[in-house]
Design a protein around this motif. Structure first.
Motif, PDB file in Angstrom:
ATOM      1  N   ILE B  26       0.894  -1.193   0.024  1.00  0.00           N
ATOM      2  CA  ILE B  26      -0.068   0.062  -0.047  1.00  0.00           C
ATOM      3  C   ILE B  26       1.052   1.290   0.053  1.00  0.00           C
ATOM      4  O   ILE B  26       0.659   2.229  -0.456  1.00  0.00           O
ATOM      5  N   CYS B  27       1.965   1.049   0.661  1.00  0.00           N
ATOM      6  CA  CYS B  27       2.843   2.253   0.848  1.00  0.00           C
ATOM      7  C   CYS B  27       3.034   3.217  -0.059  1.00  0.00           C
ATOM      8  O   CYS B  27       2.488   4.344  -0.208  1.00  0.00           O
ATOM      9  N   SER B  28       3.687   2.856  -1.168  1.00  0.00           N
ATOM     10  CA  SER B  28       4.284   3.502  -2.265  1.00  0.00           C
ATOM     11  C   SER B  28       3.232   4.168  -3.304  1.00  0.00           C
ATOM     12  O   SER B  28       3.565   5.203  -3.720  1.00  0.00           O
ATOM     13  N   THR B  29       2.009   3.630  -3.267  1.00  0.00           N
ATOM     14  CA  THR B  29       1.184   4.153  -4.188  1.00  0.00           C
ATOM     15  C   THR B  29      -0.254   5.010  -3.505  1.00  0.00           C
ATOM     16  O   THR B  29      -0.766   6.067  -4.273  1.00  0.00           O
ATOM     17  N   LEU B  30      -0.395   4.704  -2.458  1.00  0.00           N
ATOM     18  CA  LEU B  30      -1.574   5.306  -1.962  1.00  0.00           C
ATOM     19  C   LEU B  30      -1.433   6.875  -1.876  1.00  0.00           C
ATOM     20  O   LEU B  30      -2.450   7.712  -1.975  1.00  0.00           O
ATOM     21  N   ALA B  31      -0.060   7.313  -1.772  1.00  0.00           N
ATOM     22  CA  ALA B  31      -0.048   8.611  -1.714  1.00  0.00           C
ATOM     23  C   ALA B  31      -0.180   9.588  -2.852  1.00  0.00           C
ATOM     24  O   ALA B  31      -0.604  10.709  -2.806  1.00  0.00           O
ATOM     25  N   VAL B  32      -0.548   8.899  -4.008  1.00  0.00           N
ATOM     26  CA  VAL B  32      -0.646   9.454  -5.239  1.00  0.00           C
ATOM     27  C   VAL B  32      -2.226   9.438  -5.614  1.00  0.00           C
ATOM     28  O   VAL B  32      -2.520   9.829  -6.774  1.00  0.00           O
ATOM     29  N   THR B  33      -3.026   8.902  -4.626  1.00  0.00           N
ATOM     30  CA  THR B  33      -4.028   8.502  -5.075  1.00  0.00           C
ATOM     31  C   THR B  33      -5.264   9.663  -5.297  1.00  0.00           C
ATOM     32  O   THR B  33      -6.551   9.633  -5.252  1.00  0.00           O
ATOM     33  N   ASN B  34      -4.686  11.099  -4.784  1.00  0.00           N
ATOM     34  CA  ASN B  34      -5.830  12.041  -5.208  1.00  0.00           C
ATOM     35  C   ASN B  34      -5.688  12.529  -6.706  1.00  0.00           C
ATOM     36  O   ASN B  34      -6.364  13.427  -7.059  1.00  0.00           O
ATOM     37  N   SER B  35      -4.944  11.909  -7.612  1.00  0.00           N
ATOM     38  CA  SER B  35      -5.077  12.259  -8.658  1.00  0.00           C
ATOM     39  C   SER B  35      -5.235  10.939  -9.730  1.00  0.00           C
ATOM     40  O   SER B  35      -4.372   9.840  -9.512  1.00  0.00           O
ATOM     41  N   VAL B  36      -6.348  10.905 -10.589  1.00  0.00           N
ATOM     42  CA  VAL B  36      -6.521   9.317 -11.346  1.00  0.00           C
ATOM     43  C   VAL B  36      -5.375   9.195 -12.286  1.00  0.00           C
ATOM     44  O   VAL B  36      -4.831   7.981 -12.422  1.00  0.00           O
ATOM     45  N   ARG B  37      -4.865  10.071 -12.781  1.00  0.00           N
ATOM     46  CA  ARG B  37      -3.785  10.098 -13.895  1.00  0.00           C
ATOM     47  C   ARG B  37      -2.674   9.594 -13.263  1.00  0.00           C
ATOM     48  O   ARG B  37      -1.671   8.335 -13.665  1.00  0.00           O
ATOM     49  N   ASN B  38      -2.106  10.202 -12.002  1.00  0.00           N
ATOM     50  CA  ASN B  38      -0.815   9.839 -11.496  1.00  0.00           C
ATOM     51  C   ASN B  38      -0.898   8.160 -10.944  1.00  0.00           C
ATOM     52  O   ASN B  38       0.092   7.540 -10.927  1.00  0.00           O
ATOM     53  N   THR B  39      -2.177   7.833 -10.444  1.00  0.00           N
ATOM     54  CA  THR B  39      -2.404   6.763 -10.045  1.00  0.00           C
ATOM     55  C   THR B  39      -2.245   5.607 -11.007  1.00  0.00           C
ATOM     56  O   THR B  39      -1.635   4.611 -10.953  1.00  0.00           O
ATOM     57  N   LEU B  40      -2.958   5.822 -12.354  1.00  0.00           N
ATOM     58  CA  LEU B  40      -2.818   4.905 -13.400  1.00  0.00           C
ATOM     59  C   LEU B  40      -1.336   4.774 -13.720  1.00  0.00           C
ATOM     60  O   LEU B  40      -0.924   3.558 -13.833  1.00  0.00           O
ATOM     61  N   ILE B  41      -0.587   5.710 -14.055  1.00  0.00           N
ATOM     62  CA  ILE B  41       0.893   5.762 -14.244  1.00  0.00           C
ATOM     63  C   ILE B  41       1.515   5.028 -13.105  1.00  0.00           C
ATOM     64  O   ILE B  41       2.383   3.921 -13.711  1.00  0.00           O
ATOM     65  N   MET B  42       1.508   5.243 -11.819  1.00  0.00           N
ATOM     66  CA  MET B  42       2.082   4.581 -11.069  1.00  0.00           C
ATOM     67  C   MET B  42       1.877   3.166 -10.775  1.00  0.00           C
ATOM     68  O   MET B  42       2.734   2.188 -10.671  1.00  0.00           O
ATOM     69  N   THR B  43       0.252   2.631 -10.999  1.00  0.00           N
ATOM     70  CA  THR B  43       0.009   1.246 -10.884  1.00  0.00           C
ATOM     71  C   THR B  43       0.681   0.582 -12.260  1.00  0.00           C
ATOM     72  O   THR B  43       1.036  -0.528 -12.200  1.00  0.00           O
ATOM     73  N   GLU B  94       6.630  16.123 -16.654  1.00  0.00           N
ATOM     74  CA  GLU B  94       5.758  16.629 -15.781  1.00  0.00           C
ATOM     75  C   GLU B  94       5.310  15.530 -14.416  1.00  0.00           C
ATOM     76  O   GLU B  94       5.199  15.810 -13.577  1.00  0.00           O
ATOM     77  N   VAL B  95       4.745  14.578 -15.211  1.00  0.00           N
ATOM     78  CA  VAL B  95       4.323  13.301 -14.122  1.00  0.00           C
ATOM     79  C   VAL B  95       5.374  13.021 -13.128  1.00  0.00           C
ATOM     80  O   VAL B  95       5.220  12.880 -11.878  1.00  0.00           O
ATOM     81  N   SER B  96       6.929  12.924 -13.814  1.00  0.00           N
ATOM     82  CA  SER B  96       7.768  12.238 -13.120  1.00  0.00           C
ATOM     83  C   SER B  96       7.996  13.174 -12.003  1.00  0.00           C
ATOM     84  O   SER B  96       8.457  12.804 -10.889  1.00  0.00           O
ATOM     85  N   LYS B  97       7.874  14.573 -12.274  1.00  0.00           N
ATOM     86  CA  LYS B  97       8.034  15.566 -11.317  1.00  0.00           C
ATOM     87  C   LYS B  97       7.162  15.770 -10.160  1.00  0.00           C
ATOM     88  O   LYS B  97       7.450  15.551  -8.844  1.00  0.00           O
ATOM     89  N   GLN B  98       5.946  15.343 -10.450  1.00  0.00           N
ATOM     90  CA  GLN B  98       4.706  15.211  -9.528  1.00  0.00           C
ATOM     91  C   GLN B  98       5.040  13.809  -8.635  1.00  0.00           C
ATOM     92  O   GLN B  98       4.523  13.906  -7.492  1.00  0.00           O
ATOM     93  N   LEU B  99       5.281  13.021  -9.259  1.00  0.00           N
ATOM     94  CA  LEU B  99       5.440  11.854  -8.329  1.00  0.00           C
ATOM     95  C   LEU B  99       6.851  11.836  -7.525  1.00  0.00           C
ATOM     96  O   LEU B  99       6.616  11.130  -6.437  1.00  0.00           O
TER      97      LEU B  99
END
Lengths: 199, 216
Positions: B26-43, B94-99
């Motif tokens: 859960i650790c590494s991805t929960l933090a970015v779940t306030n944006s769908v796009r970032n979540t998709l890329i992370m997952t 851009e996404v890389s910076k946000q993540l």
């Protein structure tokens, strides 16, 4: 983030315990947090181990970053190097503790290998790298994050003990109600955020 | 073979879902779940690195000495994560910076090591690849669902497009950390209840060979 003036390490230390708790606001170190928080003694041991390892790792990896990674321009390898630093620190700590204090080793020893893959440690190091902290800041941030994690796991272990005897809906038992508890703890910690506003 | 692959898919998506049953990673991805796009890329990143690490580790399992197995696993995983990080930096800066640090944290995502230990150590490379990929899919399904709720209620948008009416007041709590914990708890509650009900039904069907027609 990088252009901000350097934050006082003492302020950073307290901020990383309370306002930006690495677990409750950055979600790092959840796996061991949930599985080990069932009883207080092991939560205490793991928390202590995480704090010690995180402080040392923050210091060591700052030095590695400054004197090895940046001069050689091998930033793309930094993930692997940091992981190796963590593994080495854990391994050395294990040997030192075993030699110096067998009693401490008995209580701490089983937790040390777990720490290598604890996301909170790598997370703290990566935050340190991205925010380009100075050495004292890095150490303060590492120690503070570790203590914040320790505080959170002790709180959760105590709360879970109380929850045990209460009726919980069948589907929420175990991990579910733990997540709800952590959610409430996170909300409580947001209350600190007015105190020190430091990233 | 295909039956086995199907079973793995079902296991990883539902009966043994990494998030609500195994509670891993859960650790590494929960933090970015306030944006769908970032979540998709992370997952997607997590799925790919799980799949390829499982594949690699399964292929070289015979050659890894037991004593250094853990460190070898970590090194293989970090190798794939570095590749993902470099790709993100090159094509989606851009996404890389946000993540931020969270891409690197895929290395310590317990799910990858969990699959390497639990599945890849005892199975053939191709099947391990499939197992890693489907674990990632199970992981993705839950987190994307959480991200959809958080983004719609927290920002009034979905993938950056406004979906709520103009007068909608965003729920600040949804942007902040606690909401993610609560939503994970809800998913767990829902999934466990449904599974318990299905199990009870199966048990009832087994114990009573001639079931009485159920009253609606």
């Amino acid at each position: 983030m990088n252009a901000e003036p350097l934050v006082n390490p003492v302020v950073l230390f307290f901020a990383s315990i309370f306002t930006s708790n690495i677990l409750l606001s950055n979600f790092l170190g959840m796996c061991s947090f949930i599985s080990i928080s069932k009883d207080k003694t092991s939560a205490y041991g793991l928390g202590l181990a995480v704090t010690v390892v995180m402080t040392i790792c923050a210091a060591v990896s700052w030095l590695v970053l400054r004197y090895l990674i940046l001069p050689l321009d091998i930033e793309y390898l930094s993930f692997i190097i940091f992981i190796i630093v963590i593994a080495a620190v854990v391994q050395m700590l294990e040997m030192i503790i075993d030699r110096v204090s067998p009693a401490l080793y008995m209580s701490l020893g089983i937790f040390l290998p777990l720490i290598t893959v604890n996301c909170a440690i790598l997370g703290a190091i990566l935050f340190m790298q991205i925010r380009s902290y100075g050495f004292l800041q890095a150490v303060a941030f590492g120690a503070g994050s570790g203590m914040g994690w320790w505080l959170a796991i002790m709180l959760l272990a105590s709360i879970r003990k109380r929850i045990e005897n209460n009726p919980v809906p069948a589907g929420l038992k175990g991990a579910g109600i733990t997540m709800v508890t952590i959610g409430f703890m996170a909300m409580a910690f947001i209350g600190f955020s007015g105190m020190i506003a430091v990233q | 073979m295909s039956g086995k692959a199907g079973k793995i898919l079902w296991d990883n998506l539902w009966t043994n879902n990494p998030i609500f049953i195994q509670i891993l990673g859960i650790c590494s991805t929960l933090a970015v779940t306030n944006s769908v796009r970032n979540t998709l890329i992370m997952t997607v990143g997590v799925s790919l690195s799980t799949a390829f690490s499982s594949w690699t580790l399964s292929a070289m399992q015979a050659t890894i000495p037991r004593k250094v197995r853990m460190i070898v696993q970590v090194l293989v995983i970090s190798f794939y994560v570095i590749i993902i990080d470099i790709i993100l930096r090159a094509y989606l800066p851009e996404v890389s910076k946000q993540l931020g640090p969270y891409v690197g944290l895929i290395i310590t995502n317990c799910i990858i090591m969990g699959r390497a230990e639990a599945f890849a150590a005892a199975n053939k490379p191709v099947l391990s690849f499939w197992d890693g990929l489907t674990s990632g899919l199970g992981y993705m399904a839950v987190l994307v669902a959480i991200a959809v709720v958080r983004e719609i209620l927290g920002f009034g948008t979905l993938l950056g497009f406004r979906v709520m009416p103009a007068g909608f007041e965003p729920w600040t709590i949804m942007i902040m950390a606690p909401s993610a914990f609560f939503l994970v708890a809800f998913v767990m509650w829902w999934a466990k209840t449904v599974q318990a009900r299905a199990a009870a039904k199966a048990a009832a069907a087994k114990s009573a060979p001639r079931p009485v027609p159920a009253k609606a």
